[in-house]
Design a protein around this motif. Sequence first.
Motif, PDB file in Angstrom:
ATOM      1  N   ARG A 503       5.557 -27.772 -21.601  1.00  0.00           N
ATOM      2  CA  ARG A 503       6.186 -26.464 -21.381  1.00  0.00           C
ATOM      3  C   ARG A 503       7.669 -26.603 -21.068  1.00  0.00           C
ATOM      4  O   ARG A 503       8.474 -25.740 -21.425  1.00  0.00           O
ATOM      5  N   GLU A 504       8.019 -27.712 -20.406  1.00  0.00           N
ATOM      6  CA  GLU A 504       9.412 -27.950 -20.064  1.00  0.00           C
ATOM      7  C   GLU A 504      10.195 -28.603 -21.201  1.00  0.00           C
ATOM      8  O   GLU A 504      11.399 -28.865 -21.060  1.00  0.00           O
ATOM      9  N   GLY A 505       9.493 -28.928 -22.307  1.00  0.00           N
ATOM     10  CA  GLY A 505      10.158 -29.564 -23.440  1.00  0.00           C
ATOM     11  C   GLY A 505      10.494 -31.027 -23.199  1.00  0.00           C
ATOM     12  O   GLY A 505      11.495 -31.533 -23.720  1.00  0.00           O
ATOM     13  N   ILE A 506       9.668 -31.706 -22.464  1.00  0.00           N
ATOM     14  CA  ILE A 506       9.925 -33.101 -22.096  1.00  0.00           C
ATOM     15  C   ILE A 506       8.856 -33.990 -22.723  1.00  0.00           C
ATOM     16  O   ILE A 506       7.658 -33.706 -22.643  1.00  0.00           O
ATOM     17  N   ASP A 507       9.295 -35.091 -23.372  1.00  0.00           N
ATOM     18  CA  ASP A 507       8.379 -36.058 -23.968  1.00  0.00           C
ATOM     19  C   ASP A 507       7.927 -37.066 -22.902  1.00  0.00           C
ATOM     20  O   ASP A 507       8.675 -37.390 -21.973  1.00  0.00           O
ATOM     21  N   LEU A 508       6.709 -37.582 -23.076  1.00  0.00           N
ATOM     22  CA  LEU A 508       6.171 -38.583 -22.149  1.00  0.00           C
ATOM     23  C   LEU A 508       5.815 -39.850 -22.907  1.00  0.00           C
ATOM     24  O   LEU A 508       5.196 -39.790 -23.981  1.00  0.00           O
ATOM     25  N   SER A 509       6.199 -41.001 -22.357  1.00  0.00           N
ATOM     26  CA  SER A 509       5.855 -42.292 -22.939  1.00  0.00           C
ATOM     27  C   SER A 509       5.351 -43.221 -21.841  1.00  0.00           C
ATOM     28  O   SER A 509       5.722 -43.091 -20.670  1.00  0.00           O
ATOM     29  N   PHE A 510       4.500 -44.180 -22.246  1.00  0.00           N
ATOM     30  CA  PHE A 510       4.022 -45.214 -21.335  1.00  0.00           C
ATOM     31  C   PHE A 510       4.663 -46.536 -21.698  1.00  0.00           C
ATOM     32  O   PHE A 510       4.786 -46.874 -22.876  1.00  0.00           O
ATOM     33  N   SER A 511       5.043 -47.301 -20.689  1.00  0.00           N
ATOM     34  CA  SER A 511       5.650 -48.606 -20.931  1.00  0.00           C
ATOM     35  C   SER A 511       4.928 -49.675 -20.110  1.00  0.00           C
ATOM     36  O   SER A 511       4.399 -49.403 -19.027  1.00  0.00           O
ATOM     37  N   ARG A 512       4.919 -50.882 -20.635  1.00  0.00           N
ATOM     38  CA  ARG A 512       4.352 -52.060 -19.975  1.00  0.00           C
ATOM     39  C   ARG A 512       2.912 -51.808 -19.525  1.00  0.00           C
ATOM     40  O   ARG A 512       2.534 -52.075 -18.387  1.00  0.00           O
ATOM     41  N   VAL A 513       2.120 -51.304 -20.463  1.00  0.00           N
ATOM     42  CA  VAL A 513       0.731 -50.985 -20.158  1.00  0.00           C
ATOM     43  C   VAL A 513      -0.128 -52.248 -20.298  1.00  0.00           C
ATOM     44  O   VAL A 513      -0.022 -52.969 -21.285  1.00  0.00           O
ATOM     45  N   PRO A 515      -3.440 -54.409 -21.173  1.00  0.00           N
ATOM     46  CA  PRO A 515      -4.407 -54.196 -22.266  1.00  0.00           C
ATOM     47  C   PRO A 515      -5.613 -53.375 -21.848  1.00  0.00           C
ATOM     48  O   PRO A 515      -6.057 -52.490 -22.581  1.00  0.00           O
ATOM     49  N   ASP A 516      -6.152 -53.649 -20.669  1.00  0.00           N
ATOM     50  CA  ASP A 516      -7.306 -52.868 -20.203  1.00  0.00           C
ATOM     51  C   ASP A 516      -6.928 -51.413 -19.988  1.00  0.00           C
ATOM     52  O   ASP A 516      -7.724 -50.507 -20.249  1.00  0.00           O
ATOM     53  N   ALA A 517      -5.708 -51.197 -19.480  1.00  0.00           N
ATOM     54  CA  ALA A 517      -5.261 -49.822 -19.232  1.00  0.00           C
ATOM     55  C   ALA A 517      -5.042 -49.079 -20.549  1.00  0.00           C
ATOM     56  O   ALA A 517      -5.256 -47.865 -20.619  1.00  0.00           O
ATOM     57  N   VAL A 518      -4.593 -49.795 -21.614  1.00  0.00           N
ATOM     58  CA  VAL A 518      -4.431 -49.153 -22.929  1.00  0.00           C
ATOM     59  C   VAL A 518      -5.766 -48.616 -23.417  1.00  0.00           C
ATOM     60  O   VAL A 518      -5.879 -47.471 -23.867  1.00  0.00           O
TER      61      VAL A 518
END
Length: 552
Positions: A503-513, A515-518
């Motif tokens: 809604r705020e127009g903001i993209d979300l990314s994950f970094s340094r995940v 393998p189990d968390a992926v």
Amino acid sequence: MQKPLVGLSRRNLLRELTAGVTLLAIAIPLNIGYAQIAGLPATAGLYALIVPTVIYALTVSSRQLVASPDAAAAALVASSLGGLAVAGSADYSTLALAQAILGGVMFLLLAFFKLGFLANFLSKPILVGFVGGLALDILISQIAKMLGVKIDSGGEFVDKVAGLVTGLPGLNWWSVAISVVAVAVLLLGKRFAGAVPWALVVMILATVVVLVWHLDEAGVAVLGEVPAGPPAITWPIIDWTMWLALIPSAMALTLVTTAEGLLVSRSYGEKNGYRTSPNRDLFAFGVGNIAAGASGSFTFGSSTSRTAAMDQAGSRTQLPSLVLAAGTLLLLLFGTALLADIPSPAIGAIVGVAILPLLGIREFRELWHADRFEFLIGAACFLVTLFVGSIPGILVAFVLALLNLAKRAANPAIDVLQATGEPGDSLLDGAAKGQVTAPGVIVVRLAAPLFFANGSVFSDAVKRAVRAADGEVRHVVVDMEAVTDIDVTGAESFEALLTWLEREGIDLSFSRVRPDAVRRLEQLDLLGDRARYVTNREAIAAIAGERPEDEE
């Protein structure tokens, strides 16, 4: 499997035998006192030093841990069985045997399923409070014994205190004199000549005094006749409803012994450079307690004080425990007549001095200065154990442990981090809470698993960081290096955060995940169109406003 008596050699044989004699001198008077605390005959304490001790010494992984009934276990036995049978009766003794067998089975289950970690819920504040409450309850009974005042040792703490106060006009001055001298000898002797078995010295001298001056005729209580002979193999025959009634107390005894026993075993192993096996130690407690229940004794655990004494004596094997078993057997076969005239005030003094450190005064003072919340946890456990009972005390201990865990888990470290913006460098370099890490980009790190206790906390922290940023925020990068797991409730909170960011127009990314968390993110449908998993290099390029190049 480790062989029994590992570490024993010709060079240390004499030292180990000498340590065994010292252990015998320490254990005999204490175990007689602990049996009385438990509401059992003196033989129950002595029988614990024979068959259970031998089986334990031959199966445990620790080279030094001494197993025996202790003050806390004895008090737990008394408080849990007092409402089921009359202390000193045959039914009471039978229940104590059954309780030990149940505890032994629970130890074996813990060992088989590798569940020893459950004892970790009994943190130091909880153990200090629980054991301290039991110790103070015991101390009142021992003070009454030292003063020659008769009270109901199986009653509630308030009743014991009331009985002690109302009984003061009838105290026995000979008992008081024996107690005062005994306490003085024990305390001063420990300070100036700690290697001497002062408990045995006090017991012998006090017995001689009673015999010479016939103080038993002057009202000084004595131990009385102790049946001679070795322990007989037996088995408790009780109704199945009584077996069920004993489960909570057996569980409490098992958990307390597991927490203390494994900690002491590991600490001495690390101190003296040998390996220990927690599951094997649990197995040893299991078979030892079953043997205790089948040979006329009661539940036993680890003895911190005796283990420390053996360490100071230079012992590094379980041979002293075998010497203890042999010496106790000889005493029961040929020397029980020597025990009949031991004055009860001397036994009370020996046990009272032994349990003074268990009150936890120094530990409570340290907790007060270190962490007021943990001090309150210990104090609450102390008060419940003292005024309500041991079983409610252990239940409150677990509830407080979970509350403490939830309190800490619900407030994890959440940082907004400063990025270097230089391709090839680490994505994360230092912390800058509440600041934009690069124009239009915020990098947030959660240093904990994302689960029901902190899901909303993390979501709120991200929203605050976005609102507090200088300038427009276009990207939020979540550093997942420290996130080891995500539960369903945490995922739902994350879904709500994703909706808000959209809604705020903001993209979300994950970094340094991890393998189990992926895999967990994919399973919970948190990747895909709404959020993406990026490498460090991709995130850096985004922060720098560049198009990420293909990874080689």
